[in-house]
Structures are given as C-alpha cells and as structure tokens.
Scaffold this active site. Structure first.
Site, PDB file in Angstrom:
ATOM      1  N   GLY A   1       3.862  -2.151  70.252  1.00 56.16           N
ATOM      2  CA  GLY A   1       4.170  -0.806  70.700  1.00 56.16           C
ATOM      3  C   GLY A   1       3.414  -0.427  71.969  1.00 56.16           C
ATOM      4  O   GLY A   1       2.193  -0.531  72.031  1.00 56.16           O
TER       5      GLY A   1
ATOM      6  N   GLU B   1      10.200  24.028  73.174  1.00 52.84           N
ATOM      7  CA  GLU B   1      10.362  23.662  74.586  1.00 52.84           C
ATOM      8  C   GLU B   1      11.821  23.359  74.912  1.00 52.84           C
ATOM      9  O   GLU B   1      12.340  23.756  75.960  1.00 52.84           O
ATOM     10  CB  GLU B   1       9.452  22.471  74.909  1.00 52.84           C
ATOM     11  CG  GLU B   1       7.980  22.873  74.793  1.00 52.84           C
ATOM     12  CD  GLU B   1       6.988  21.771  75.096  1.00 52.84           C
ATOM     13  OE1 GLU B   1       5.860  22.088  75.504  1.00 52.84           O
ATOM     14  OE2 GLU B   1       7.325  20.582  74.916  1.00 52.84           O
TER      15      GLU B   1
END
Lengths: 425, 425
Positions: B15, B177
């Site tokens: 990752g 947001e």
C-alpha cells in the site's frame, strides 16, 4: 420525440472545434441567433493532445467547456448531443437524444477522424489520438509498459526489449511531436524512477512511407527534425511501408517488430458529413465546397475545417491545421452576417501564416515563409504561439507553469495510471 | 510463476497511501532494504479527492507517482501489482501477476473501502469516492445531469427537478465537503453557463443518521458547519435513516426522493487484510494490533493506517485520518530500525493535532483542541494545511494556482466530461 425550443431563423453549427467556435464567436458578436451542437461538453486544443498522451499535461489543461467559452454571447446557445444525420429537405439536424434541431442556415464543422488506409482492423492495435479518451488510453499503455519492463528483470532479454519498444506511424507534425515526447518520457523521466530501465533498453521508432519527415515543410527543416529526433534516440525509418498490424506487432515491409505500444499518426479521414449531406467529396471524404465554403447547390449549408476540401491560393488544398479552421469559421460567420444585411460576401482566401513542429523538450522547426528556423529559438516561438493560442487565460497560466516545471526538472506532471486495462495476453 | 529478484531480509510494504509511504520514507532514510507494492502507480492525496469529483482540480494535481516520491532512497524499490493474499507460513505476499514476494518483515497498509451497512446492492447506485476513477465518474454524473437539465426545457417540471437533485449520504468531513462543493458547482458555475438553470432549481441534500454533522467535532462546530451549508443552499437532513437505494432513487425513512446523483460518504470498511492474515478484526474489518502495531502473535507483521484498529490515548479508536496514518507509518519504520540495531522500541502513541473540514469556497471549521475556529479564518488555515501537505512542491504550486483562480473567478477548472457513460433508462 421532443423538439428543442429555439429562436426563429437560427444558425446551427455542428462541432465545437476551432472552426465551429470561430464561427460561433463571429455570429455571437453580431447578435445572430446561433445554436452550437457538440457530442462533447468541451473544446479541445488538439495540437497539444500529444502532451496529454505522454503525461506532460492534464486533460483540463488543454480543454475548456464550450459553454464557458461562448457564455459572453447571449444569442449563442450550446447543446451537448450527438448528431446522427441531417435532413436537408426538412432543414433539420437529427440528434441521438431523439430531439430535432431546425435550421435556416447550417455550418458543418465536424472535423476529422483517423484513416487507416483501408485497413480498419489496424485501429484496435494502433490507436491514434483525437480525443482526451484516446490520449489517456495511450498514456496508460506507455506507463504500464514501463512498469512491466521494470518488474520483468528475471525474464528474457527479448521479452523485456518488446516491452520497451514504442512505434509511431506517420512522420507529419503529430507523429514527430509524439515520437519526440515518447522518447523523452521513456528515456529521461523513466530512467530516474525505474532503476532497471536504462537509456539503451528503450527503443522508439518513427515510421513513414515517404522520403522525408514533415512533407509540408521545406526539405532543410525535414532534415533538421530528423537530426533532432536522432539526438533524442528516435530511430527514424523513412520509405518504410507498414504492411500489417496486429496485437503488439507491426510489419514494416517484410520485417516484423514486436512493440508495447503502436501509435497511429498517419492518416486522417473526414467525418461522415458528406454522407449526411449527400454531397460530393474528395477521396479522403472531405466535402467539396464552393468558393464561399457553401455547398455548390445549397448556399445555406456551409462546410468548414477538416471536414471541407477547399483549394488554397497555391492550388494545393488548405491544410488541416487549427489556423486554417479558424479562418474558415470566421469567414463563414462574416458571410452570413453580410448576407443577412444584404451586403455581398467575398470568396474565402486562405492565408498561411506558417508551420511549426516541436521535437522534444527544447527543439522545434518553424517555416514562416521567408524565414526558416530550427533549434531552440524555434522551440521558444512554438511555446509562445501555443500558450497564447489556448482558449482561456487560466489554461495559459497552468500550461505555462507545467511546461516551465517540466523544463526545469525534466519531470512529467501527469504520470498517473488511472485505470488498469486488461493486460494483453 | 516467477520470483522477483530482491535483497535479503527485505521489509515488504503493501500500500502506497499515507501510512505505507511514511514507513517507506523512514526505512529508506535508514538504508533498510524495502519493497513497496501498490496496485496503482500513484499515491493519492485522498483528502482533496472531492475536489476532483466536483471539477475543481485535475487528478494529476493531487496524485504523484510512488516511484517519484521514493526515488531518492536507493534501498526502496516499488512494484506495481495487485496483492491477492499473504502466505504467513512461507513468509510471502502473493501477487496477481503470478510472482511471489518474500518478506522477513511485512507492513500491511491497504487502507479502507466503502461500506454500505450490509447493503452491497446500494454500491452501484450510490458510488463513493476513494480512487481517481471514482471521482471522475462522479464528475461525469454531475456535469451530465446539468447538461441534460439544460436541454430539457420542454419537459415537465418534475423531470427537470429530478435532474437537478443531488444527494450526499454521510455527514462526516467527506460528506460535508462534498455537499458544499456540489452546491457551489451546481449553483454558481452552472448558473453562469447554463442559461436555463437557476439557483432555485438546484437541490442538494446532505443526509445523516445522527443528530448532528461532524460527530468527531465539538457540537458548536457541527452547528457552524450546518449553518454554512444552509447558506450555500444545502438541505441538511439529520436523524435521517436511509432505507433503500436504487437507480436514481433514494428512500429516507418512508420518503422517496428521485435524484440525478447519489454520492456515498457514509461508511468505510477495511480492506480484506484481516482475511489475508487470518487475524482478529473489529466489526469494521480492521485488524486488532498490539501496542507496537504488530499482530499479537507475530511481531514481524505490522498493520497500520485505516486497516488497523488501534486504541487512542482517550480510549476511542485512532481516527481514519491522513495524519494518523502517517504517524503509524513513521512509528513502525522507527520500530523496525530500532529492533534491527538491538534497541527497544516504545509503544505507539497517537497525537491528535486537530480536525478540519471545509464548507465550500470560503468557510471551514477547525477543532485544534483548545482553539475552535469557524468561518473564513478556518478556511485559510485549511488551505494552508492542505496545500502544504501535498506530496511534492510542484503539486503545491498547481493546486495553489487553481484554488486562487477558482476563488477569484468562481470558475471550475476541470469541468470536462471525457466519457459518455450510457444514459440510465
């Protein structure tokens, strides 16, 4: 089927490229009711599309919504839809949504697509770049090839070499610019980030059937371009006839070359406008127009830009370049305005300002008629012309910043793989 | 099956998000042989992904190739491949390409994906945003809805209203947001370019099952956020339970709402790391680690970032935020370095610097422990923190330029539809 509400006697423009936009601006300034239809919501600055394909710029850097470009003219409206045909008898444009769009005057500016010399099967294995999706797909192919070559260190040398072979077909401006940019992407940027890929592993071929690159330029500039490409490590193959293309493989004469990416920049064919209109066309599918850019038998239907076959002042056809498209769009706009106020309109006369092509990060060739330039100064000229020509100030700012950054750091801004296409077998 | 050549005793990191990158940097600085695997070639600055979805930024503005970020550390190598499993007995990571990657130490930092409260069927109709592809798809949906509403003037008022209804599920920072940015995109930018869409036609709903927005913030800031959203025209629905989602339709309690776009920002579920490792997990699928962030029964396998369930100093779990992931990555890097030189390593201790969320173009809320801010000053703080935190200087420059431009012109830079998904029936 619903009909779009629209004003009386509208001018309908099909296509939001350079030609269509120029006509729309001219008509908007004169307050003429105009409807522009495009299947995309954005105008694309196609001359820089190869930079999206080679991870130098983001799509939004070279594209702007057509609505935004035209919003200052209240008599111009924009419809995002795909045109499926033109009904000349009923004076209407057929749209994919099912709606019809009636016109009193029609401007067809539908551009060009790729032509594969009568070999449509090649298209799947050697994509060209005409749209943002095309460019993003090519960028994925290029970047994935590098990723695969990097992790392939245990494989045979031949297999790795195939993953680092990139072929561009077509030695016109697009092919030259694309080959230069691929060479720089693969050699410089990759060499930094991919510790197991060295310059010597990477092979970029530029293939053209003619005796020189950039046939529209003077021979001295063709030679300068070939030398600049060689300096970047591009293997330029002239008089090379492509005889076959299949998945990951291209035949040049009798030679078979395996390649990770084969990009097509060789032939263009006009959009199906000639078929829609039932009009006479040249072998490339471009509609033959009269000196006013209208159909010879229908003065209210104009065909402009890459869709039209128009003789230039030197007898050769007007080239498929953005400035030529813009000139045609303006001319047709002026013609319509003149006619509506009863004034006569002059015939279209193409003025060739010059030809430019860039080779990599710091070289270009420029043919300005009397003046012929190559090298760094031509590159600065190329930068200035292209940054200035971009549709909006904002784009100019971003493109300028990106270029400056790439120039200073040799880095590539947009080296992002956003989708993993299935790996070819 | 081929094995990748790699150094002895390598640390393998799965990752390239905030956690994985922080660990790789730390290990690279100490010269530890490290291999980072990611299925993408780029690190993504996820906190700003909602700006890509709402056409404020281009993908390349908030993403950078992992190779570029890590190239200065020669002992760190990067492999682009997808992990399909972990063989703990043979100490190897299985890759989709067929290659295996042996490790002596493993760091699992595979992040989180969307969770749909046990309703996987909702995912197709209410996509979330975790990847660039997710964000581009949402951008297409939003922009296409506006295009359709604009040309739909002859249709019924109800049909048009559906095309201008946008629903965001989830009142955490991402939902707040996203709802604010959608409201600004649809109301301001669109109002300029779409002459037939007015402010009053547009409806943006933010739906949350709790009694207030931003549960992790103090109640006074939740109220400030709700007021700011109301000022932008967002209809905030609290204590609202989503009972069903199908194509273009969401059920809130017994109420059925038709919408052009339903965006999911409500639940996250950890990646399948717990299954790969056969390790104990919390109900969200996050792996339960020891105080050193390693598996309780295997000190050489660490789990960090959103994949790990770690208790914080206040007893509540460490939140799924970028700073927390970065702290965990650094801590594990330091632990490995300490252990290899025979020094003891302290337990992980999370330090919460603060929480930030922005609402539209000029307002934000900030919880800095003692100081609580809302309004314009909080927005400036939010800008500074995010621009600064971006991975590279170049991105900082471009994001700064884009924001400044958006702020000054109320314009949206990346309002480009690059693919036409099939229209829903």
């Amino acid at each position: 089927m619903s009909a779009l509400h629209h004003p009386a006697d509208p001018v309908v423009i099909i296509g939001g490229g350079f030609a269509g936009l120029a006509a729309a601006r001219m008509l908007g300034q004169a307050g003429v009711a105009t409807i522009l239809v495009d299947r995309q919501n954005h105008h694309l600055f196609q001359p820089l599309l190869y930079q999206v394909a080679t991870a130098g710029l983001s799509p939004a850097d070279i594209a702007a919504p057509i609505r935004t470009i035209l919003r200052r003219w209240p008599t111009v409206s924009v419809v995002m839809d795909e045109v499926t045909g033109i009904d000349r008898a009923r004076r209407a444009v057929r749209l994919a949504s099912g709606a019809g769009l009636e016109f009193s005057t029609l401007i067809v500016a539908t551009g060009a697509r790729h032509g594969y010399f009568g070999q449509p099967g090649w298209a799947a294995h050697a994509p060209g770049i005409k749209t943002i999706d095309d460019a993003i797909r090519l960028r994925h192919q290029l970047l994935l090839a590098l990723e695969r070559a990097e992790t392939m260190r245990a494989e045979s040398r031949e297999t790795r070499a195939e993953h680092l072979t990139f072929v561009v077909v077509g030695g016109g401006p697009t092919g030259v610019e694309l080959a230069g940019a691929i060479a720089e992407l693969a050699r410089h940027a990759a060499e930094r980030d991919f510790p197991h890929i060295t310059r010597r592993c990477v092979r970029v071929l530029l293939v053209d059937g003619g005796a020189r690159l950039l046939q529209a330029f003077p021979p001295s500039l063709s030679d300068a371009a070939a030398r600049s490409l060689n300096a970047l490590g591009v293997d330029v193959r002239l008089n090379a006839k492509v005889t076959g293309i299949s998945a990951g493989m291209i035949m040049i004469g009798a030679e078979q070359i395996k390649a990770a990416v084969i990009a097509w920049a060789a032939g263009v064919a006009a959009s199906p406008a000639a078929t829609w209109l039932g009009a006479a066309a040249d072998p490339g599918g471009r509609v033959l127009t009269g000196p006013d850019l209208a159909l010879p038998d229908d003065p209210d239907i104009f065909v402009i830009g890459d869709t039209a076959a128009v003789p230039g002042p030197d007898g050769r056809p007007v080239p498929g370049l953005a400035p030529a498209a813009t000139q045609m769009g303006r001319h047709v706009g002026q013609t319509i305005i003149a006619r509506r106020s009863g004034r006569p309109a002059p015939a279209f006369r193409y003025r060739h300002a010059g030809s430019l092509a860039t080779i990599g990060r710091s070289r270009a060739v420029a043919d300005l008629g009397r003046a012929r330039l190559s090298g760094h100064f031509a590159w600065l000229l190329w930068c200035a012309v292209h940054v200035w020509a971009l549709a909006g100030f904002r784009n100019r700012l971003i493109v300028g910043t990106n270029w400056l950054w790439s120039y200073l750091t040799f880095d590539r801004a947009a080296r992002i793989i956003t989708q993993r296409p299935d790996l070819p077998a």
